[in-house]
Design a protein around this motif. Structure first.
Motif, PDB file in Angstrom:
ATOM      1  N   ALA A 137       0.827  -1.206   0.000  1.00 45.63           N
ATOM      2  CA  ALA A 137       0.000   0.000   0.000  1.00 45.63           C
ATOM      3  C   ALA A 137       0.859   1.253   0.000  1.00 45.63           C
ATOM      4  CB  ALA A 137      -0.929  -0.002   1.207  1.00 45.63           C
ATOM      5  N   ARG A 138       1.946   1.251   0.765  1.00 44.91           N
ATOM      6  CA  ARG A 138       2.836   2.411   0.797  1.00 44.91           C
ATOM      7  C   ARG A 138       3.543   2.595  -0.534  1.00 44.91           C
ATOM      8  NH1 ARG A 138       3.985   7.278   0.815  1.00 44.91           N
ATOM      9  NH2 ARG A 138       6.228   7.674   0.816  1.00 44.91           N
ATOM     10  N   VAL A 139       4.001   1.523  -1.130  1.00 48.92           N
ATOM     11  CA  VAL A 139       4.656   1.609  -2.436  1.00 48.92           C
ATOM     12  C   VAL A 139       3.716   2.217  -3.472  1.00 48.92           C
ATOM     13  CG1 VAL A 139       5.483   0.231  -4.386  1.00 48.92           C
ATOM     14  CG2 VAL A 139       6.338  -0.237  -2.084  1.00 48.92           C
ATOM     15  N   VAL A 140       2.514   1.689  -3.540  1.00 43.17           N
ATOM     16  CA  VAL A 140       1.538   2.179  -4.526  1.00 43.17           C
ATOM     17  C   VAL A 140       1.213   3.642  -4.266  1.00 43.17           C
ATOM     18  CG1 VAL A 140      -0.839   1.930  -5.322  1.00 43.17           C
ATOM     19  CG2 VAL A 140       0.582  -0.106  -5.010  1.00 43.17           C
ATOM     20  N   SER A 141       1.070   4.022  -3.006  1.00 44.18           N
ATOM     21  CA  SER A 141       0.785   5.414  -2.664  1.00 44.18           C
ATOM     22  C   SER A 141       1.939   6.323  -3.082  1.00 44.18           C
ATOM     23  CB  SER A 141       0.544   5.539  -1.161  1.00 44.18           C
ATOM     24  OG  SER A 141       0.407   6.892  -0.778  1.00 44.18           O
ATOM     25  N   ALA A 142       3.170   5.901  -2.826  1.00 42.47           N
ATOM     26  CA  ALA A 142       4.333   6.702  -3.199  1.00 42.47           C
ATOM     27  C   ALA A 142       4.415   6.879  -4.709  1.00 42.47           C
ATOM     28  CB  ALA A 142       5.603   6.052  -2.671  1.00 42.47           C
ATOM     29  N   TRP A 143       4.207   5.804  -5.443  1.00 41.88           N
ATOM     30  CA  TRP A 143       4.218   5.910  -6.897  1.00 41.88           C
ATOM     31  C   TRP A 143       3.137   6.861  -7.393  1.00 41.88           C
ATOM     32  CZ3 TRP A 143       4.493  -0.023  -8.330  1.00 41.88           C
ATOM     33  CH2 TRP A 143       5.774  -0.498  -8.004  1.00 41.88           C
ATOM     34  N   ARG A 144       1.952   6.768  -6.805  1.00 38.73           N
ATOM     35  CA  ARG A 144       0.851   7.630  -7.241  1.00 38.73           C
ATOM     36  C   ARG A 144       1.184   9.097  -6.991  1.00 38.73           C
ATOM     37  NH1 ARG A 144      -2.735   6.115  -3.860  1.00 38.73           N
ATOM     38  NH2 ARG A 144      -3.408   4.306  -5.093  1.00 38.73           N
ATOM     39  N   GLN A 145       1.721   9.386  -5.828  1.00 39.49           N
ATOM     40  CA  GLN A 145       2.048  10.775  -5.504  1.00 39.49           C
ATOM     41  C   GLN A 145       3.100  11.338  -6.453  1.00 39.49           C
ATOM     42  OE1 GLN A 145       3.225  10.434  -1.415  1.00 39.49           O
ATOM     43  NE2 GLN A 145       1.120  10.283  -0.652  1.00 39.49           N
ATOM     44  N   ALA A 146       4.126  10.544  -6.746  1.00 41.28           N
ATOM     45  CA  ALA A 146       5.162  11.015  -7.664  1.00 41.28           C
ATOM     46  C   ALA A 146       4.599  11.233  -9.065  1.00 41.28           C
ATOM     47  CB  ALA A 146       6.315  10.011  -7.704  1.00 41.28           C
ATOM     48  N   ARG A 147       3.802  10.294  -9.537  1.00 46.63           N
ATOM     49  CA  ARG A 147       3.230  10.412 -10.880  1.00 46.63           C
ATOM     50  C   ARG A 147       2.293  11.618 -10.976  1.00 46.63           C
ATOM     51  NH1 ARG A 147       4.266   9.493 -15.114  1.00 46.63           N
ATOM     52  NH2 ARG A 147       2.238   8.794 -15.874  1.00 46.63           N
ATOM     53  N   GLU A 148       1.469  11.817  -9.954  1.00 44.81           N
ATOM     54  CA  GLU A 148       0.521  12.930 -10.002  1.00 44.81           C
ATOM     55  C   GLU A 148       1.219  14.285  -9.957  1.00 44.81           C
ATOM     56  OE1 GLU A 148      -2.184  12.164  -6.808  1.00 44.81           O
ATOM     57  OE2 GLU A 148      -3.347  10.676  -7.955  1.00 44.81           O
ATOM     58  N   ARG A 149       2.296  14.386  -9.197  1.00 44.58           N
ATOM     59  CA  ARG A 149       2.990  15.671  -9.056  1.00 44.58           C
ATOM     60  C   ARG A 149       3.982  15.934 -10.183  1.00 44.58           C
ATOM     61  NH1 ARG A 149       5.557  17.079  -3.415  1.00 44.58           N
ATOM     62  NH2 ARG A 149       5.761  19.048  -4.564  1.00 44.58           N
ATOM     63  N   PHE A 150       4.680  14.888 -10.633  1.00 45.64           N
ATOM     64  CA  PHE A 150       5.822  15.126 -11.520  1.00 45.64           C
ATOM     65  C   PHE A 150       5.867  14.223 -12.747  1.00 45.64           C
ATOM     66  CE2 PHE A 150       7.280  16.127  -7.143  1.00 45.64           C
ATOM     67  CZ  PHE A 150       7.513  17.495  -7.308  1.00 45.64           C
ATOM     68  N   GLY A 151       4.837  13.418 -12.973  1.00 43.35           N
ATOM     69  CA  GLY A 151       4.913  12.428 -14.031  1.00 43.35           C
ATOM     70  C   GLY A 151       4.336  12.838 -15.367  1.00 43.35           C
ATOM     71  N   GLN A 152       4.061  14.125 -15.544  1.00 44.36           N
ATOM     72  CA  GLN A 152       3.399  14.546 -16.783  1.00 44.36           C
ATOM     73  C   GLN A 152       4.274  14.385 -18.028  1.00 44.36           C
ATOM     74  OE1 GLN A 152       3.608  16.417 -14.008  1.00 44.36           O
ATOM     75  NE2 GLN A 152       1.493  16.216 -13.254  1.00 44.36           N
ATOM     76  N   GLY A 153       5.592  14.358 -17.848  1.00 46.56           N
ATOM     77  CA  GLY A 153       6.479  14.328 -19.016  1.00 46.56           C
ATOM     78  C   GLY A 153       6.798  12.953 -19.552  1.00 46.56           C
ATOM     79  N   GLY A 154       6.179  11.911 -19.004  1.00 45.21           N
ATOM     80  CA  GLY A 154       6.463  10.558 -19.477  1.00 45.21           C
ATOM     81  C   GLY A 154       5.796   9.529 -18.596  1.00 45.21           C
ATOM     82  N   PRO A 155       6.047   8.246 -18.828  1.00 49.90           N
ATOM     83  CA  PRO A 155       5.337   7.184 -18.101  1.00 49.90           C
ATOM     84  C   PRO A 155       5.961   6.792 -16.775  1.00 49.90           C
ATOM     85  CG  PRO A 155       6.687   6.203 -19.789  1.00 49.90           C
ATOM     86  CD  PRO A 155       6.857   7.698 -19.931  1.00 49.90           C
ATOM     87  N   PHE A 156       7.073   7.438 -16.394  1.00 50.81           N
ATOM     88  CA  PHE A 156       7.786   7.008 -15.198  1.00 50.81           C
ATOM     89  C   PHE A 156       7.469   7.917 -14.019  1.00 50.81           C
ATOM     90  CE2 PHE A 156      10.240   5.601 -18.909  1.00 50.81           C
ATOM     91  CZ  PHE A 156      10.107   4.230 -18.725  1.00 50.81           C
ATOM     92  N   LEU A 157       8.062   7.639 -12.857  1.00 48.26           N
ATOM     93  CA  LEU A 157       7.670   8.342 -11.633  1.00 48.26           C
ATOM     94  C   LEU A 157       7.801   9.844 -11.766  1.00 48.26           C
ATOM     95  CD1 LEU A 157       9.247   6.027  -8.893  1.00 48.26           C
ATOM     96  CD2 LEU A 157       6.852   6.138  -9.640  1.00 48.26           C
ATOM     97  N   PHE A 158       8.866  10.288 -12.425  1.00 47.25           N
ATOM     98  CA  PHE A 158       9.096  11.727 -12.596  1.00 47.25           C
ATOM     99  C   PHE A 158       9.140  12.095 -14.076  1.00 47.25           C
ATOM    100  CE2 PHE A 158      10.467  10.443  -8.455  1.00 47.25           C
ATOM    101  CZ  PHE A 158       9.987  11.448  -7.627  1.00 47.25           C
ATOM    102  N   GLY A 159       8.319  11.407 -14.844  1.00 41.98           N
ATOM    103  CA  GLY A 159       8.248  11.650 -16.285  1.00 41.98           C
ATOM    104  C   GLY A 159       9.248  10.790 -17.015  1.00 41.98           C
ATOM    105  N   GLU A 160      10.489  11.254 -17.073  1.00 40.16           N
ATOM    106  CA  GLU A 160      11.551  10.476 -17.697  1.00 40.16           C
ATOM    107  C   GLU A 160      12.117   9.463 -16.700  1.00 40.16           C
ATOM    108  OE1 GLU A 160      12.338  10.749 -20.911  1.00 40.16           O
ATOM    109  OE2 GLU A 160      10.748  12.256 -21.094  1.00 40.16           O
ATOM    110  N   PHE A 161      12.685   8.399 -17.228  1.00 41.77           N
ATOM    111  CA  PHE A 161      13.280   7.371 -16.381  1.00 41.77           C
ATOM    112  C   PHE A 161      14.421   7.975 -15.572  1.00 41.77           C
ATOM    113  CE2 PHE A 161      15.790   3.731 -15.147  1.00 41.77           C
ATOM    114  CZ  PHE A 161      14.868   2.722 -14.959  1.00 41.77           C
ATOM    115  N   SER A 162      14.458   7.673 -14.273  1.00 42.10           N
ATOM    116  CA  SER A 162      15.478   8.234 -13.394  1.00 42.10           C
ATOM    117  C   SER A 162      15.933   7.184 -12.385  1.00 42.10           C
ATOM    118  CB  SER A 162      14.942   9.462 -12.653  1.00 42.10           C
ATOM    119  OG  SER A 162      14.049   9.066 -11.614  1.00 42.10           O
ATOM    120  N   ALA A 163      16.846   7.588 -11.502  1.00 43.13           N
ATOM    121  CA  ALA A 163      17.336   6.689 -10.462  1.00 43.13           C
ATOM    122  C   ALA A 163      16.206   6.189  -9.574  1.00 43.13           C
ATOM    123  CB  ALA A 163      18.403   7.399  -9.628  1.00 43.13           C
TER     124      ALA A 163
END
Length: 230
Positions: A137-163
């Motif tokens: 549940a925590r993992v899914v929540s963290a992924w959702r928060q990152a995608r909603e805030r910073f994922g507009q530029g691509g399919p990954f957590l912060f848009g582009e693939f990162s560390a």
């Protein structure tokens, strides 16, 4: 550069810097040292010890520099290749990405112990306990928060693939291998990671390995403990 790793089918920590370097187009030589037959196999320890005083994988060797621990390797790569956007370029996004990576490095022990990375298997879903469910549940929540805030530029957590994506790639495989039910947005993110050229190359090599570990629950938990100690 050399990246010292262990079995691709099972070694979750090895996957992290490997997939990052491949996705970022950073050339390196792979040095694969298969796990030994016992918990503290001296031959394995001796071979890995040629590259790192810590006696663990992964280790990055760059000339006379040796870097071990996944996040340390990623930070070194960010300094060595500042044009590759190893971490998000936006300061706020980068702060969140580093926090999530550190949380992964230090946490989710219940999920990691109950569901070791095994790319050669696929299990039907079953309830693995409250602690594992909390981790998921925590993992899914963290992924959702990152995608909603910073994922507009691509399919990954912060848009582009990162560390950050590299740090969570083995978690993606766990949720997939053990068939955890997830929402559509989480599944889309997982599929984005699983279909990267780097991960597909890693999986193909993992499935071609001849080192097989018995996949019953006891053996898998022992394997995860072995990996953590190695």
């Amino acid at each position: 550069m050399k990246l010292v790793i262990a079995n691709k089918c099972y070694s979750s920590w090895s996957l992290r810097p490997w997939i990052l370097m491949r996705q970022a187009g950073i050339p390196f030589e792979e040095v694969l040292v298969p796990f030994g037959p016992t918990f503290d196999d001296p031959a394995w320890k001796a071979e890995v010890g040629r590259y790192t005083p810590a006696g663990k994988v992964p280790t990055l060797v760059d000339g006379d520099v040796a870097v071990w621990e996944s996040i340390a390797i990623m930070d070194y790569l960010a300094e060595r290749f500042p044009d590759r956007a190893i971490w998000p370029t936006d300061r706020t996004a980068r702060a969140m990405a580093r926090s999530l990576a550190a949380e992964m490095h230090a946490g989710f022990g219940a999920l990691r112990n109950a569901c070791p990375m095994n790319l050669g298997k696929k299990y039907a879903y079953r309830d693995r306990g409250e602690a594992v469910n909390r981790d998921v549940a925590r993992v899914v929540s963290a992924w959702r928060q990152a995608r909603e805030r910073f994922g507009q530029g691509g399919p990954f957590l912060f848009g582009e693939f990162s560390a950050a994506d590299a740090m969570y790639a083995p978690v993606v495989t766990r949720l997939d291998t053990y068939s955890f039910p997830v929402d559509a947005a989480t599944r889309a993110y997982m599929d984005a990671v699983l279909t990267t050229p780097a991960f597909r190359a890693w999986r193909e090599a993992a499935l071609a390995e001849h080192w097989i570990v018995d996949a019953d629950e006891v053996a898998e938990e022992a394997l995860e403990n072995y990996r953590q100690a190695a």
